[in-house]
Design an enzyme around this catalytic site. Structure first.
Site, short mmCIF file in Angstrom:
data_model
loop_
_atom_site.label_atom_id
_atom_site.label_comp_id
_atom_site.label_asym_id
_atom_site.label_seq_id
_atom_site.Cartn_x
_atom_site.Cartn_y
_atom_site.Cartn_z
N GLN A 147 -2.58 4.00 5.32
CA GLN A 147 -3.38 2.98 4.66
C GLN A 147 -3.18 1.61 5.29
O GLN A 147 -4.11 0.82 5.41
CB GLN A 147 -3.03 2.92 3.18
CG GLN A 147 -3.49 4.14 2.38
CD GLN A 147 -3.10 4.05 0.92
OE1 GLN A 147 -2.21 3.28 0.56
NE2 GLN A 147 -3.75 4.84 0.08
N VAL A 159 0.87 -1.18 0.00
CA VAL A 159 0.00 0.00 0.00
C VAL A 159 0.90 1.23 0.00
O VAL A 159 2.11 1.13 0.24
CB VAL A 159 -0.96 0.03 1.21
CG1 VAL A 159 -2.00 -1.06 1.10
CG2 VAL A 159 -0.19 -0.09 2.52
N SER A 160 0.32 2.40 -0.25
CA SER A 160 1.14 3.59 -0.51
C SER A 160 1.60 4.33 0.73
O SER A 160 2.48 5.19 0.64
CB SER A 160 0.37 4.57 -1.42
OG SER A 160 0.07 3.95 -2.65
N SER A 161 1.01 4.07 1.90
CA SER A 161 1.37 4.85 3.08
C SER A 161 1.15 4.04 4.34
O SER A 161 0.41 3.03 4.34
CB SER A 161 0.56 6.15 3.15
OG SER A 161 -0.81 5.85 3.34
#
Length: 544
Positions: free
Chosen positions: A22, A17-19
Site C-alpha cells: 500500500q 498504512v497496513s502494508s
C-alpha cells in the site's frame, strides 16, 4: 491526559498504512499527510516532522511510532500536537490504541484529528473507544473475509500463498492471479526433482549441491541454498500440479496450474523420503571421491572409505578400507591410482564398429518391442483404473450408511488415498506409449553411451559419474591393493556386446528356432539405457 495550556507553534504528523504494498503502489500515506497538513494550517501550526509506518494496526510496536515517541520525549518545551487523519490510523486494536494514547500523553503529546475531537471527559472518551472498537471490528472482519476468499479459491484448485521457486504469479482473464512456470528456474527445479526421484541424486545433499552450482537458481542473501529449502521443495506437491491447505482442512486436490513434474515422479520422491525404495548405495558421495560407496574391499567385502591426508607438502587424497581386522585395514590407496585403473577399465569396455552395427539392430528390435508392449500396458492400466473406481464407489456407499464419526473419517481417508492412486494411473495411461524422445535421439543417446562410457565419466559432474556406475555395472566393484579391480559384473548391454567381441557367440540361433531372428539374445536392454537415464544427464559430453 496532558492538559492543553497554550497553542504551540510546532506539531508532528503521524500516518500509517497496513502494508508495504500500500505504501509503494497506493496513495494512502500522501493522502493522509495532505489532510493533516490542511488541518495544521487551519490551526496555525507549523509541521516540523512527519512519521510513517507500513504495518498492521493490530500492534503498538512499530518503527515509525517508536521514532515518533522518541521525538516527543526529546522535546523539553510545551506539549506538541500530534495530528492523525483518523482513529484507525493510530491503531485497529482497542488494547493497542489505549497503550499508544497513554504513551503519547506521557511523552507530552496532544492527539488531534480533523475527523474528531479528543477530550478527557466521559463522553469524549466513550466516543473515542467506540471508534477504536469499530476499527478493530473492521480489521477482524476484513481478515475473516480475506481468509474465506482464499480458502474458497484453494478449494477450487488455485494457489493463493507465496509462489514457490519455479513459479510466478500472472493475472489471467477470468481466473485472477494464477501461478505459471517461471523459466529458467522451473526447468532447473524439474531436473532436481526428477534427478532425486530417479536416484541420480542419491541424497538431499546431492540436490543441494546441484542447485548450488546452478548460476540461474535463486539463492538466499548469503548466496547459499539451505537444507530446509531442499526439504520443503521435495515435499511440495504443487510441483506435480496439486494444491492443499492442511491448516484450513483442505485435502490435496488437482490444481489449475501447469505441473513441473509428473504425479508418479512426486510419488517416488515421497516414497524415498519415507524410507521406501532406498538407493542401494551409501549417500555420502563426494565430488572429490566419486568411487566412494561403489568400490568394496576384496578382502572383507566392506565399502572403501576415502579421506584427505595431510603431509609435509600439502594434502593428499586416498581411498582405504575402514574395517578393523581386515588385512587391508588402514592401508591407503592413492586416488589417482584407483581412479586411473577404473578409467582404463571403462575404456576397455568400448565395442568395435562391427558390434555397433549389431547394437543398432538390437536397439531397433528393442524400440519396436517397447511400442508393442505399450498397448498391453495401457489395457492393464485401464483395468486397474476400473478396479480403483469400483473400490471408491463401494466406500462411498458405506459412508452413506455409516453413523460413527471415526468410521466415516477412516472411509474418507481411504477414498483420498484411492483418488490419489487414480490420478497416478490416469497419468500413466495418458503417457503410455509416448516415448520420452524420438527414435533418432534415443538411438544416439544409447549408442553414444555404449560407444564410450568413459566420456561421460570424464565430464567431471558427480551426477554423470553416478550414472555411469549405475548403468555400466550391475554390482559394486571389488578391489584389491595388489591386483587392482576384480572382474566386474557388467550390466546386460555391455555383457552381451563383450561376449560378441570375445567370440563367445555359441548362443547364436540354431536351426529350428522360431521366429528366425539373429537378434533374439537382447530384445530390450539397449533401450533400457535411455529409459533409465534422468533427462538432465550431460549427454552432450559423450562423443559418438
Amino acid at each position: 491526559m496532558t492538559p492543553y495550556n497554550s497553542t504551540p507553534q510546532i506539531c508532528f504528523i503521524y500516518c500509517r498504512v497496513s502494508s508495504i504494498k500500500q505504501a509503494k503502489s497506493g496513495d494512502g500515506l500522501r493522502s493522509q499527510e495532505t489532510r493533516c497538513r490542511d488541518y495544521a494550517r487551519s490551526k496555525g501550526y507549523e509541521v516540523v516532522r512527519v512519521f510513517t509506518d507500513d504495518v498492521s494496526g493490530s500492534s503498538s510496536k512499530r518503527d515509525g511510532m517508536t521514532a515518533f515517541l522518541a521525538a516527543l520525549s526529546a522535546n523539553d518545551g510545551d506539549p506538541i500536537p500530534v495530528i492523525i487523519d483518523d482513529v484507525s490510523r493510530l491503531a485497529r486494536d482497542v488494547i493497542a490504541h489505549k497503550q499508544l494514547r497513554i504513551s503519547i500523553a506521557m511523552e507530552g503529546g496532544i492527539l488531534e484529528s480533523p475527523n474528531m475531537q479528543f477530550g478527557d471527559d466521559a463522553d469524549s472518551e466513550f466516543q473515542e473507544m467506540i471508534r477504536a472498537l469499530v476499527a478493530q471490528h473492521q480489521r477482524q472482519k476484513n481478515a475473516e473475509q480475506t481468509t474465506h476468499r482464499m480458502r474458497a479459491r484453494v478449494q477450487n484448485g488455485y494457489w493463493v500463498f507465496r509462489a514457490p521457486t519455479g513459479y510466478k504469479y500472472v493475472r489471467q482473464q477470468g481466473s485472477g492471479k494464477v501461478i505459471v512456470r517461471d523459466e529458467p528456474t522451473a526447468s532447473i527445479v524439474q531436473c532436481a526433482l526428477e534427478g532425486y526421484a530417479s536416484d541420480e541424486f542419491a541424497s538431499q545433499a546431492d540436490v543441494m549441491r546441484f542447485l548450488q552450482d546452478e548460476p540461474l537458481y535463486p539463492k538466499d542473501r548469503t548466496g547459499k541454498v539451505r537444507n530446509q529449502r531442499i526439504s520443503d521443495m521435495l515435499r511440495n506437491w504443487i510441483y506435480a500440479g496439486y494444491v492443499e491447505a492442511p491448516g484450513w482442512g483442505i485435502a490435496r486436490r488437482k490444481g489449475n496450474h501447469e505441473a513441473i513434474v509428473s504425479t508418479e515422479t512426486m510419488q517416488r520422491i515421497e516414497d524415498k523420503l519415507n524410507g521406501i525404495n532406498r538407493a542401494p548405495y551409501r549417500k555420502e558421495l563426494s565430488g572429490d571421491f566419486p568411487l566412494r560407496g561403489y568400490v568394496i574391499c576384496d578382502d572383507c567385502g566392506n565399502p572403501l572409505t576415502a579421506c584427505w591426508s595431510k603431509g609435509s607438502h600439502g594434502r593428499y587424497p586416498y581411498y582405504l578400507c575402514p574395517k578393523r581386522g581386515c588385512e587391508s585395514y588402514g592401508k591407503s590407496i592413492r586416488r589417482d591410482k584407483i581412479e586411473g585403473e577404473f578409467e582404463r577399465m571403462l575404456t576397455s569396455m568400448q565395442p568395435s564398429e562391427t558390434l555397433f552395427r549389431v547394437a543398432t539392430m538390437m536397439f531397433e528390435d528393442a524400440w519396436n518391442a517397447q511400442r508393442g508392449q505399450a498397448d498391453m500396458q495401457k489395457k492393464a492400466l485401464k483395468a486397474e483404473l476400473a478396479d480403483i473406481e469400483r473400490k471408491i464407489s463401494r466406500l462411498l456407499e458405506r459412508i452413506i450408511e455409516a453413523t460413527v464419526p471415526s468410521v466415516v473419517a477412516t472411509y474418507e481417508k481411504s477414498i483420498g488415498a484411492l483418488e490419489q492412486e487414480k490420478v497416478i494411473v490416469e497419468e500413466r495411461i495418458q503417457n503410455s506409449g509416448r516415448p520420452r524422445s524420438n527414435y533418432d535421439d534415443a538411438l544416439r543417446t544409447a549408442l553414444g553411451f555404449l560407444a564410450n562410457p568413459c566420456n561421460l565419466w570424464r565430464s567431471g559432474r558427480l551426477e554423470d559419474r553416478h550414472a555411469v556406475l549405475k548403468l555400466a555395472f550391475a554390482d559394486r566393484l571389488r578391489y584389491t591393493r595388489k591386483d587392482g579391480f576384480r572382474t566386474a559384473n557388467l550390466t546386460l548391454p555391455f555383457k552381451v556386446l563383450g561376449a560378441f567381441r570375445c567370440g563367445e557367440n555359441e548362443m547364436a540361433r540354431p536351426k529350428g528356432f522360431e521366429p528366425l531372428t539373429p537378434r533374439f539374445v537382447v530384445q530390450i536392454y539397449p533401450f533400457a539405457i535411455v529409459s533409465a537415464c534422468p533427462p538432465n544427464f550431460a549427454w552432450d559430453k559423450i562423443i559418438y
